[in-house]
Design an enzyme around this catalytic site. Structure first.
Site, PDB file in Angstrom:
ATOM      1  N   HIS A  29     -11.329   6.253  27.732  1.00  0.00           N
ATOM      2  CA  HIS A  29     -10.523   7.232  27.395  1.00  0.00           C
ATOM      3  C   HIS A  29     -11.272   8.713  28.147  1.00  0.00           C
ATOM      4  O   HIS A  29     -12.069   9.467  26.850  1.00  0.00           O
ATOM      5  CB  HIS A  29     -10.008   7.004  26.186  1.00  0.00           C
ATOM      6  CG  HIS A  29      -9.545   6.447  25.204  1.00  0.00           C
ATOM      7  ND1 HIS A  29      -9.835   5.374  24.996  1.00  0.00           N
ATOM      8  CD2 HIS A  29      -7.756   7.119  24.962  1.00  0.00           C
ATOM      9  CE1 HIS A  29      -8.562   4.716  24.868  1.00  0.00           C
ATOM     10  NE2 HIS A  29      -7.318   4.864  24.836  1.00  0.00           N
ATOM     11  N   ASP A 147      -7.670  15.370  17.039  1.00  0.00           N
ATOM     12  CA  ASP A 147      -5.932  16.212  16.461  1.00  0.00           C
ATOM     13  C   ASP A 147      -4.582  15.217  15.814  1.00  0.00           C
ATOM     14  O   ASP A 147      -4.068  15.300  14.882  1.00  0.00           O
ATOM     15  CB  ASP A 147      -5.524  17.425  17.076  1.00  0.00           C
ATOM     16  CG  ASP A 147      -5.206  17.252  18.381  1.00  0.00           C
ATOM     17  OD1 ASP A 147      -5.307  16.187  19.360  1.00  0.00           O
ATOM     18  OD2 ASP A 147      -5.020  18.022  18.993  1.00  0.00           O
ATOM     19  N   LYS A 239      -8.122  18.661  26.742  1.00  0.00           N
ATOM     20  CA  LYS A 239      -8.475  17.104  27.103  1.00  0.00           C
ATOM     21  C   LYS A 239      -8.039  16.955  28.540  1.00  0.00           C
ATOM     22  O   LYS A 239      -8.607  18.144  29.438  1.00  0.00           O
ATOM     23  CB  LYS A 239      -7.134  17.139  26.584  1.00  0.00           C
ATOM     24  CG  LYS A 239      -7.487  15.141  26.802  1.00  0.00           C
ATOM     25  CD  LYS A 239      -6.254  14.411  25.925  1.00  0.00           C
ATOM     26  CE  LYS A 239      -6.345  13.125  25.591  1.00  0.00           C
ATOM     27  NZ  LYS A 239      -5.611  12.364  25.465  1.00  0.00           N
ATOM     28  N   GLU A 355      -5.323   4.137  -2.395  1.00  0.00           N
ATOM     29  CA  GLU A 355      -5.781   2.956  -2.328  1.00  0.00           C
ATOM     30  C   GLU A 355      -6.114   2.978  -0.868  1.00  0.00           C
ATOM     31  O   GLU A 355      -7.739   2.834  -0.897  1.00  0.00           O
ATOM     32  CB  GLU A 355      -5.228   1.938  -2.353  1.00  0.00           C
ATOM     33  CG  GLU A 355      -4.085   1.338  -3.952  1.00  0.00           C
ATOM     34  CD  GLU A 355      -3.075   2.348  -3.879  1.00  0.00           C
ATOM     35  OE1 GLU A 355      -2.564   3.075  -4.993  1.00  0.00           O
ATOM     36  OE2 GLU A 355      -2.273   3.582  -3.382  1.00  0.00           O
ATOM     37  N   HIS A 404      -2.566  -8.075 -12.248  1.00  0.00           N
ATOM     38  CA  HIS A 404      -1.047  -8.232 -12.071  1.00  0.00           C
ATOM     39  C   HIS A 404      -0.579  -9.558 -10.903  1.00  0.00           C
ATOM     40  O   HIS A 404       0.481  -8.569 -10.303  1.00  0.00           O
ATOM     41  CB  HIS A 404      -0.312  -6.870 -12.593  1.00  0.00           C
ATOM     42  CG  HIS A 404      -1.065  -5.981 -13.442  1.00  0.00           C
ATOM     43  ND1 HIS A 404      -2.771  -5.543 -14.072  1.00  0.00           N
ATOM     44  CD2 HIS A 404      -0.460  -5.660 -14.720  1.00  0.00           C
ATOM     45  CE1 HIS A 404      -2.123  -5.303 -15.250  1.00  0.00           C
ATOM     46  NE2 HIS A 404      -1.155  -5.209 -15.463  1.00  0.00           N
ATOM     47  N   GLN A 416       5.816  -3.999  -8.877  1.00  0.00           N
ATOM     48  CA  GLN A 416       4.056  -4.637  -9.560  1.00  0.00           C
ATOM     49  C   GLN A 416       3.355  -5.561  -9.176  1.00  0.00           C
ATOM     50  O   GLN A 416       2.492  -5.674  -9.627  1.00  0.00           O
ATOM     51  CB  GLN A 416       4.347  -3.929 -11.272  1.00  0.00           C
ATOM     52  CG  GLN A 416       4.988  -2.600 -11.288  1.00  0.00           C
ATOM     53  CD  GLN A 416       4.733  -1.517 -10.910  1.00  0.00           C
ATOM     54  OE1 GLN A 416       3.364  -0.946 -11.026  1.00  0.00           O
ATOM     55  NE2 GLN A 416       5.332  -0.708  -9.390  1.00  0.00           N
ATOM     56  N   ARG A 462      -2.567 -10.669 -15.791  1.00  0.00           N
ATOM     57  CA  ARG A 462      -2.181  -9.511 -16.740  1.00  0.00           C
ATOM     58  C   ARG A 462      -2.193 -10.414 -18.285  1.00  0.00           C
ATOM     59  O   ARG A 462      -2.938  -9.341 -19.135  1.00  0.00           O
ATOM     60  CB  ARG A 462      -0.797  -8.878 -16.747  1.00  0.00           C
ATOM     61  CG  ARG A 462      -0.444  -8.293 -17.432  1.00  0.00           C
ATOM     62  CD  ARG A 462       0.600  -7.652 -17.326  1.00  0.00           C
ATOM     63  NE  ARG A 462       1.300  -6.503 -18.323  1.00  0.00           N
ATOM     64  CZ  ARG A 462       1.982  -6.372 -19.199  1.00  0.00           C
ATOM     65  NH1 ARG A 462       2.416  -7.904 -19.606  1.00  0.00           N
ATOM     66  NH2 ARG A 462       2.093  -5.476 -20.435  1.00  0.00           N
TER      67      ARG A 462
END
Length: 609
Positions: A29, A147, A239, A355, A404, A416, A462
C-alpha cells in the site's frame, strides 16, 4: 540545511522507500503510506522519544500504526532511524522476512499486530492507561490512524473511553486522505466534521494541512502541550502525495506503482538520510506492594459458584502478585471481578459495555508486562472475536473469563447464554480453554493462567455447584479428573462444567441397572487430556460426551479430535435447539443434556454397539 529542508527530504525519502519496498514485494500500500509521510517525518524529527537501540526501555514512547496497511511507511521509518538496513527493507512481504504485509511484533519495537482496522487506537488506550495508572511514567502513546477506519465502532469506543479517563498522554494522528479502497470515505475532507465528533468525546482536536511542515510541527507541539485530555490531529492529506500518476486518484489503493522508477525520480530520487530520534528521560515503572496470602480453599461438599471462586481467587492472586491487573465490562458484580476491584482498586479498570475496547486495553496493558485478566459474560466476548484473534497475531498474553455459560443460567434467556464460546476460543491460535466444574478447580486454574503464554479462557457458571475436588489435588492445564471408574466399565461419560453433576447422577442411575459408567471431568478442553481419554475409550469401548454448548466446536469435538487415531464409538450430547427462558433445571432437561438424557443416550449407545 534549514530544519524544514531536512524534514522535507526525509518525508520524500519515506515516500521513495515506500514505493521501493512495495515494488520489491510485488504488493503493498504505497499510496496510503505516501499520504502520511510528512506527518511521520516531523514526528520522527522532533517529537517521538524512543530509543531504537533499546526498544525494551520502559520510558520509551509507543508508536502504533492503526492503519497497518501503511506498513511500507513504517518500515521506511525503521530504516531512517537505523533499526533495519536497506537490504532488509527490500525483503518486504517475502517468506521469512520480519517485514510482513502488516506490522507484527516480530520486528521491534512494534508493540502489537495491526491491519484489522479499528484496533490500533483502542490498544493505544490500553498503553496510555498503563502509562498513567500502572507504570506511572511520562511516555506518550502515538497512534497513526487512517480516515477509513473512522467508520469502525471500536474507534469511537476508544475515543469515548480516552476522553472519559482524560488520557493526556495519548495522541492520535488521523491521516485524512479522503480515499478508501473503493470510494471516498463518508466525511471526505470534512475536517470540521471530524473535529466536532472528537470534541464531543472530550478530546483536544486540531485540524491541519498534513503536507505543511510548519502546520504539522505546530499541531504536534499543541498536542504535547495539552495536559487535561487526549489529543487528536486531523491532517488533510493527498493519497499518493508527490507522484502525479497516483496522487488523489481513485483505484490506486493497495497496488505497487506502475512506473516506480519514474515516481522515484519525480520525488527527487533515492536517499540515505538518517534521523536521530530523541531518547526518553530514564525512568523505572512503578511497582505495587504485595500483602502475600494464599489462594482460597473450599471444603468438599460446599456449594459455590465458579464465578464466585474466580473473583475470590483473583483477589487473592492480586495480593500475591503486584503485576496482576483486572478489567471488566461493567458486569463485575456478576463475573465477581468486583472482589478484585475492592481489594486492589489501583489495578482495576472499568471498561463499561465496550467489549472490543476492553480486550484492546488488555492487549495494551500486557505490552508493558502487566498480567491482565478481563471478564464479562461469555456470550459478549463473541462481540470481540476479531480483537481476540488479533491478540494472538500480536503474540499477546491475555487471560479472559466468560461467566454465565450455557442454558444453565436460566431465566435470562438465549441472548445472555454463552453457547459459542468454547468453539470460538478453541479456534484461536495457541489458546488455552478451561471450564472448571467447582470452586477448587477454578482457583487452581486462575493461578496457573497468570503464568500462561498466549490467550487463555476460563468459562464460569452462574449457579452454585458442589465442591468435588480437594483443594490439595493437582489441578492443571491439560489435566482432567476421573470421578468414578472400575475395571469393568461399559462406557465413558465425558463432561465439563454444569454437566459434570448431570453425568454423576446419570452414572448412579445406570449403576442401578447394572451398567458401569466411567465419568471424566474434562476441565481442560484445550489442551485436552488425550492420554486419559484414549485409555478410557480403549478400556470401555464407548464414549458419551455431554456439554452445555452448541455441538459445533465444543467439548464433543475436542474429544473426537483426541480420539481421531483411536476409533471408538462416540456420541455427543449438546444444545441443539434454540433455548428460551426458564429455570436452569428445566432448560437442561429441554436441551437434552440433563441426567435423564445422559441415561437414555448411554443405553442407546450400548445397545447400538
Amino acid at each position: 540545511m534549514p530544519h524544514n529542508d531536512f524534514r522535507h527530504d526525509l518525508a520524500q525519502q519515506l515516500r521513495v522507500d515506500s514505493i521501493r519496498t512495495s515494488d520489491a514485494g510485488g504488493s503493498g500500500h504505497p499510496t496510503s503510506s505516501m499520504s502520511a509521510a510528512d506527518l511521520m517525518a516531523v514526528l520522527l524529527d522532533g517529537y517521538l522519544k524512543l530509543d531504537y537501540t533499546n526498544t525494551d526501555n520502559p520510558a520509551n514512547d509507543h508508536l502504533i500504526f492503526s492503519k497497518g496497511h501503511a506498513s511500507p511507511l513504517y518500515y521506511a521509518m525503521l530504516k531512517a532511524v537505523g533499526a533495519i538496513t536497506d537490504e532488509e527493507l527490500l525483503t518486504f512481504r517475502s517468506l521469512g522476512s520480519r517485514l510482513e504485509g502488516h506490522p507484527t511484533p516480530r520486528i521491534p519495537p512494534t508493540d502489537v499486530a495491526t491491519g484489522s482496522l479499528g484496533q490500533g487506537l483502542p490498544v493505544g488506550v490500553g498503553l496510555a492507561l498503563a502509562g498513567k495508572q500502572l507504570d506511572r511514567l511520562p511516555y506518550r502513546v502515538w497512534v497513526l490512524c487512517g480516515d477509513s477506519e473512522m467508520a469502525e465502532g471500536s474507534i469511537w469506543e476508544a475515543f469515548q473511553h480516552a476522553g472519559w479517563t482524560g488520557l493526556d498522554n495519548l495522541t492520535a494522528i488521523v491521516d485524512v486522505n479522503r480515499l478508501g479502497q473503493t470510494r471516498e470515505t463518508m466525511l471526505g475532507w470534512d475536517l470540521d466534521g471530524y473535529v466536532a465528533r472528537a470534541e464531543a468525546f472530550g478530546w483536544k482536536a486540531i485540524a491541519i494541512d498534513g503536507h505543511d511542515l510548519d502546520a504539522i510541527d505546530a499541531g504536534l507541539a499543541q498536542a504535547v502541550q495539552t495536559t487535561d485530555r487526549p489529543s487528536v490531529i486531523f491532517a488533510k492529506t493527498h493519497k499518493g502525495r508527490g507522484v502525479k500518476a497516483v496522487e488523489d486518484k481513485p483505484g490506486k489503493h493497495g497496488k505497487p506503482l506502475e512506473d516506480p522508477a519514474e515516481a522515484i525520480e519525480e520525488l527527487g530520487g533515492a536517499q540515505s538520510l538518517s534521523v536521530s530520534v530523541k531518547t526518553p528521560t530514564p525512568g523505572a515503572p512503578h511497582r505495587f506492594p504485595t500483602a502475600g496470602g494464599e489462594l482460597p480453599r473450599w471444603e468438599l461438599g460446599e456449594e459455590v459458584a465458579t464465578r464466585q471462586a474466580y473473583g475470590q481467587a483473583l483477589a487473592q492472586l492480586g495480593g500475591l502478585r503486584g503485576d496482576v491487573v483486572v478489567l471488566d465490562g461493567e458486569v463485575s458484580n456478576s463475573t465477581m471481578s468486583e472482589l478484585f476491584a475492592h481489594a486492589h482498586p489501583d489495578r482495576y479498570f472499568e471498561m463499561f459495555i465496550a467489549e472490543q475496547q476492553m480486550i484492546a486495553a488488555a492487549v495494551g496493558l500486557q505490552v508493558r508486562n502487566w498480567v491482565a485478566f478481563a471478564s464479562t459474560f461469555g456470550a459478549f466476548l463473541t462481540r470481540a472475536h476479531d480483537f481476540i484473534r488479533m491478540a494472538a497475531v500480536s503474540r499477546a498474553d491475555l487471560r479472559l473469563c466468560g461467566s454465565h455459560a450455557g442454558v444453565s443460567i436460566g431465566e435470562d434467556g438465549p441472548s445472555q447464554m454463552a453457547l459459542e464460546d468454547i468453539s470460538m476460543f478453541r479456534s484461536i491460535h495457541g489458546s488455552t480453554v478451561l471450564h472448571p466444574s467447582d470452586a477448587n478447580q477454578t482457583a487452581a486454574l486462575v493461578a496457573e493462567m497468570a503464568t500462561l503464554p498466549g490467550v487463555s479462557y476460563l468459562r464460569t457458571l452462574r449457579g452454585k455447584t458442589p465442591v468435588r475436588t480437594s483443594p490439595d489435588e493437582n489441578i492443571r492445564v491439560g489435566g482432567s479428573r476421573v470421578l468414578r471408574n472400575s475395571d469393568h466399565d461399559d462406557l465413558t461419560i465425558v463432561a465439563c462444567g454444569i454437566t459434570v453433576g448431570e453425568a454423576e447422577k446419570a452414572a448412579d442411575v445406570l449403576d442401578g441397572e447394572g451398567i458401569k459408567a466411567r465419568v471424566i471431568d474434562c476441565y481442560s478442553i484445550k489442551p485436552i487430556d488425550a492420554e486419559t481419554l484414549v485409555q478410557s475409550a480403549g478400556e470401555t469401548g464407548a464414549v458419551l460426551t455431554v456439554e452445555d454448548h452448541w455441538p459445533e466446536g465444543g467439548l464433543g469435538d475436542a474429544v473426537l479430535g483426541a480420539l481421531a487415531e483411536h476409533p471408538t464409538r462416540v456420541r455427543k450430547l449438546a444444545v441443539t435447539e434454540m433455548p428460551v427462558s426458564g429455570k436452569p433445571g428445566e432448560l437442561l432437561h429441554a436441551a437434552h443434556i440433563d441426567a435423564e438424557a445422559v441415561v437414555a443416550a448411554a443405553r442407546q449407545l450400548l445397545k447400538a454397539g
